[in-house]
Design an enzyme around this catalytic site. Structure first.
Site, PDB file in Angstrom:
ATOM      1  CD  GLU A  54      -1.852   0.038   3.397  1.00  0.00           C
ATOM      2  OE1 GLU A  54      -2.297   0.949   4.216  1.00  0.00           O
ATOM      3  OE2 GLU A  54      -1.316  -1.060   4.316  1.00  0.00           O
ATOM      4  CB  CYS A  81      -2.747  -4.671   6.417  1.00  0.00           C
ATOM      5  SG  CYS A  81      -2.050  -2.351   6.529  1.00  0.00           S
ATOM      6  CB  THR A 114       1.198   2.645  14.911  1.00  0.00           C
ATOM      7  OG1 THR A 114       0.198   3.526  13.921  1.00  0.00           O
ATOM      8  CG2 THR A 114       0.196   2.482  16.066  1.00  0.00           C
ATOM      9  CG  HIS A 127      -2.692  -6.677  10.260  1.00  0.00           C
ATOM     10  ND1 HIS A 127      -1.194  -5.615   9.709  1.00  0.00           N
ATOM     11  CD2 HIS A 127      -2.844  -5.659  10.361  1.00  0.00           C
ATOM     12  CE1 HIS A 127      -1.064  -5.348   9.349  1.00  0.00           C
ATOM     13  NE2 HIS A 127      -1.913  -4.412   9.968  1.00  0.00           N
ATOM     14  CE  LYS A 154      -6.651  -1.651  22.181  1.00  0.00           C
ATOM     15  NZ  LYS A 154      -7.695  -1.953  23.563  1.00  0.00           N
TER      16      LYS A 154
HETATM   17  N1  COA Z   1       0.955   4.116  29.734  1.00  0.00           N
HETATM   18  C1  COA Z   1       0.350   2.898  29.923  1.00  0.00           C
HETATM   19  N2  COA Z   1      -1.553   3.047  29.183  1.00  0.00           N
HETATM   20  C2  COA Z   1      -1.139   4.561  28.437  1.00  0.00           C
HETATM   21  C3  COA Z   1      -1.180   5.177  28.806  1.00  0.00           C
HETATM   22  C4  COA Z   1       0.003   5.143  29.963  1.00  0.00           C
HETATM   23  N3  COA Z   1       0.850   6.085  30.126  1.00  0.00           N
HETATM   24  N4  COA Z   1      -2.011   6.323  27.942  1.00  0.00           N
HETATM   25  C5  COA Z   1      -2.485   5.416  26.570  1.00  0.00           C
HETATM   26  N5  COA Z   1      -2.029   4.626  27.286  1.00  0.00           N
HETATM   27  C6  COA Z   1      -2.741   3.299  26.463  1.00  0.00           C
HETATM   28  C7  COA Z   1      -4.331   3.790  26.571  1.00  0.00           C
HETATM   29  O1  COA Z   1      -5.499   3.492  27.039  1.00  0.00           O
HETATM   30  C8  COA Z   1      -4.830   2.857  25.383  1.00  0.00           C
HETATM   31  O2  COA Z   1      -5.035   1.527  25.130  1.00  0.00           O
HETATM   32  P1  COA Z   1      -6.858   0.919  25.482  1.00  0.00           P
HETATM   33  O3  COA Z   1      -6.550   0.827  23.329  1.00  0.00           O
HETATM   34  O4  COA Z   1      -5.575  -0.679  25.529  1.00  0.00           O
HETATM   35  O5  COA Z   1      -7.674   1.323  25.985  1.00  0.00           O
HETATM   36  C9  COA Z   1      -3.683   2.717  24.047  1.00  0.00           C
HETATM   37  O6  COA Z   1      -2.215   3.199  25.631  1.00  0.00           O
HETATM   38  C10 COA Z   1      -3.962   3.901  23.177  1.00  0.00           C
HETATM   39  O7  COA Z   1      -4.040   5.057  23.456  1.00  0.00           O
HETATM   40  P2  COA Z   1      -5.179   5.706  23.027  1.00  0.00           P
HETATM   41  O8  COA Z   1      -5.473   6.998  23.370  1.00  0.00           O
HETATM   42  O9  COA Z   1      -5.845   4.907  21.990  1.00  0.00           O
HETATM   43  O10 COA Z   1      -4.328   5.946  21.782  1.00  0.00           O
HETATM   44  P3  COA Z   1      -4.185   7.081  19.954  1.00  0.00           P
HETATM   45  O11 COA Z   1      -5.572   8.146  20.356  1.00  0.00           O
HETATM   46  O12 COA Z   1      -2.825   8.482  20.647  1.00  0.00           O
HETATM   47  O13 COA Z   1      -4.339   6.238  19.096  1.00  0.00           O
HETATM   48  C11 COA Z   1      -3.760   4.786  17.298  1.00  0.00           C
HETATM   49  C12 COA Z   1      -3.636   4.822  18.373  1.00  0.00           C
HETATM   50  C13 COA Z   1      -2.836   3.136  17.304  1.00  0.00           C
HETATM   51  C14 COA Z   1      -5.950   4.804  17.453  1.00  0.00           C
HETATM   52  C15 COA Z   1      -3.200   5.760  16.807  1.00  0.00           C
HETATM   53  O14 COA Z   1      -2.022   5.789  16.977  1.00  0.00           O
HETATM   54  C16 COA Z   1      -3.258   5.173  15.052  1.00  0.00           C
HETATM   55  O15 COA Z   1      -4.410   5.402  15.103  1.00  0.00           O
HETATM   56  N6  COA Z   1      -2.523   4.258  14.683  1.00  0.00           N
HETATM   57  C17 COA Z   1      -2.756   3.827  13.542  1.00  0.00           C
HETATM   58  C18 COA Z   1      -4.152   2.997  12.758  1.00  0.00           C
HETATM   59  C19 COA Z   1      -3.860   2.126  13.191  1.00  0.00           C
HETATM   60  O16 COA Z   1      -2.462   1.556  13.088  1.00  0.00           O
HETATM   61  N7  COA Z   1      -5.074   1.295  13.904  1.00  0.00           N
HETATM   62  C20 COA Z   1      -5.120  -0.033  13.643  1.00  0.00           C
HETATM   63  C21 COA Z   1      -5.934  -1.482  12.739  1.00  0.00           C
HETATM   64  S1  COA Z   1      -4.870  -1.034  10.803  1.00  0.00           S
END
Ligand code: COA
Length: 389
Positions: free
Chosen positions: A79, A111, A152, A233, A242
């Site tokens: 991609e 992916c 990520t 994946h 999860k």
């Molecule tokens: N200590 C430990 N864990 C912590 C933390 C801390 N201080 N602060 C936050 N976290 C945890 C959150 O609780 C969350 O865990 P959970 O999902 O089990 O609740 C995790 O860290 C991520 O936090 P979140 O607030 O969701 O992060 P974010 O808003 O920055 O977004 C992604 C995370 C992955 C969605 C973002 O990086 C993204 O958009 N990535 C690209 C898309 C992707 O990979 N999608 C996956 C499907 S293909």
């Protein structure tokens, strides 16, 4: 008739950034990246490693001169395409010196694309007992500096030789795909980085896994007890965990829960140090499982592939007796351990140079492995590759 993965290998760029350093620079608690997302290091691509050079580097050490004569199809799943018309498989075919009477194509569905590439190879080889198919998953995962998806990212390629009488994993004929039209992650034409609905992307992934697993279990009358381990994946290691946890319900025995959870840790060990490599992530996870966990020939592995947009697929394979002898664990460990750590400032300059296609060969090639292919220059939009002496 047994068809499956005869050889498998990965390549990653020789640079990484430490996730704790990145968290600190972004003013985020490092535990969010290390545990919340589950990533320790993230591969960073120099301009000289694009999907073609990484794909060729992943493939070059697993194909023999005889293989080059028997490979009749090369499929690149990506991609991060570098061209909307010309398939990167054509350039990889040339770099590897594969015989000319071959089909070369590129496949896309976020992916997920390496999985239909493998299924296509499996169907194709049913009629061609003496031929082989080279499937390559190659990507540079980029969301942008200081973006939500920044922790990520990653880069790398996985190459798989699909053949009759495979020496690693026999593919079973029991795949269950699941398609759902959802805008969780997409990259409209002209956009350098994808658009992402972060929370939706996590929910869509889990939903896709649950649906394909449920349908698989129903169609084939299977339960989790039938699997030695599951591979997912892995856009980040917490994601597959999860999904796995979502089916480890109260009815599942403690023994099965323990086996699958321990297996998941092994199956995400390499991913934790590489980051997201999009199409190759599931297959990097498979390599990680096979190289860091004790398994035996005859055991069944379940694999869940997911591409945003979205298509998911649950499929299975049976480990071949002696598969351990075919893997090159030492060179994989070296590939990971001999990388150069970048400061966050250096990572940012690499990132910007990659965006602007500004070569800095002195910096980039100083850490490239001799014998590796690299992108040497781009003239009039034509990319030229070379091999490091
Ligand atoms: N200590 C430990 N864990 C912590 C933390 C801390 N201080 N602060 C936050 N976290 C945890 C959150 O609780 C969350 O865990 P959970 O999902 O089990 O609740 C995790 O860290 C991520 O936090 P979140 O607030 O969701 O992060 P974010 O808003 O920055 O977004 C992604 C995370 C992955 C969605 C973002 O990086 C993204 O958009 N990535 C690209 C898309 C992707 O990979 N999608 C996956 C499907 S293909």
């Amino acid at each position: 008739m047994t068809i499956g993965i005869d050889q498998i290998n990965f390549y990653i760029p020789q640079f990484y950034v430490d996730m704790a350093d990145l968290a600190e620079a972004r003013g985020v608690d490092p535990n969010k990246f290390l545990y919340g997302i589950g990533q320790t290091e993230m591969a960073v691509s120099p301009v000289s490693q694009d999907i073609v050079s990484m794909g060729a580097n992943a493939a070059k050490d697993i194909i023999t001169e005889d293989d080059k004569q028997s490979i009749s199809m090369v499929i690149v799943a990506t991609e991060s395409a570098i061209d909307s018309a010309k398939a990167s498989a054509v350039q990889i075919h040339n770099l590897l010196g594969i015989q000319p009477f071959a089909r070369c194509i590129e496949m896309k569905e976020a992916c997920y694309a390496a999985t239909p590439a493998i299924q296509l190879a499996q169907d194709y080889l049913h009629q061609r007992p003496d031929e082989k198919v080279l499937v390559i998953a190659s990507d540079t995962a980029r969301y942008g500096l200081e973006s939500g998806g920044e922790p990520t990212q990653g880069a790398g390629a996985v190459a798989m030789l699909i053949s009759h009488k495979p020496r690693i994993l026999e593919l079973n004929d029991d795949a269950v795909p699941f398609t759902e039209d959802v805008y969780d992650f997409w990259r409209p034409n002209g956009h350098m980085y994808p658009l992402v609905a972060g929370k939706l992307s996590k929910d869509a992934y889990i939903h896709s896994f649950q649906e394909s697993w449920k349908e698989y279990a129903k169609r084939y009358n299977k339960s989790l007890d039938d699997f030695a381990n599951l591979c997912f994946h892995v856009p980040f290691t917490k994601m597959g965990k999860k999904a796995l946890d979502s089916i480890l319900t109260d009815e599942i025995s403690d023994e099965t829960k323990k086996r699958l959870t321990e297996g998941y840790e092994a199956a995400t060990y390499y991913n934790r140090y590489v980051g997201n490599i999009y199409t190759g992530s599931l297959y990097l996870s498979l390599i990680s499982l096979l190289e860091t966990h004790n398994l035996e020939g005859g055991q069944t592995i379940g694999l869940f592939s997911y591409g945003s947009g979205s298509v998911g697929e649950f499929f299975t394979g049976k480990l071949v007796e002696g598969y351990q002898d075919v893997l090159d664990i030492t060179s994989h460990k070296n590939l990971l351990n001999e990388r150069k750590a970048l400061t966050v400032n250096e990572y940012e300059s690499f990132f910007k140079r990659f965006d602007n296609l500004e070569f800095d060969h002195e910096t980039e090639l100083a850490h490239t492995i001799p014998g590796a292919f690299y992108l040497e220059n781009i003239n009039d939009h034509i990319r030229s590759y070379n091999t490091l002496k």
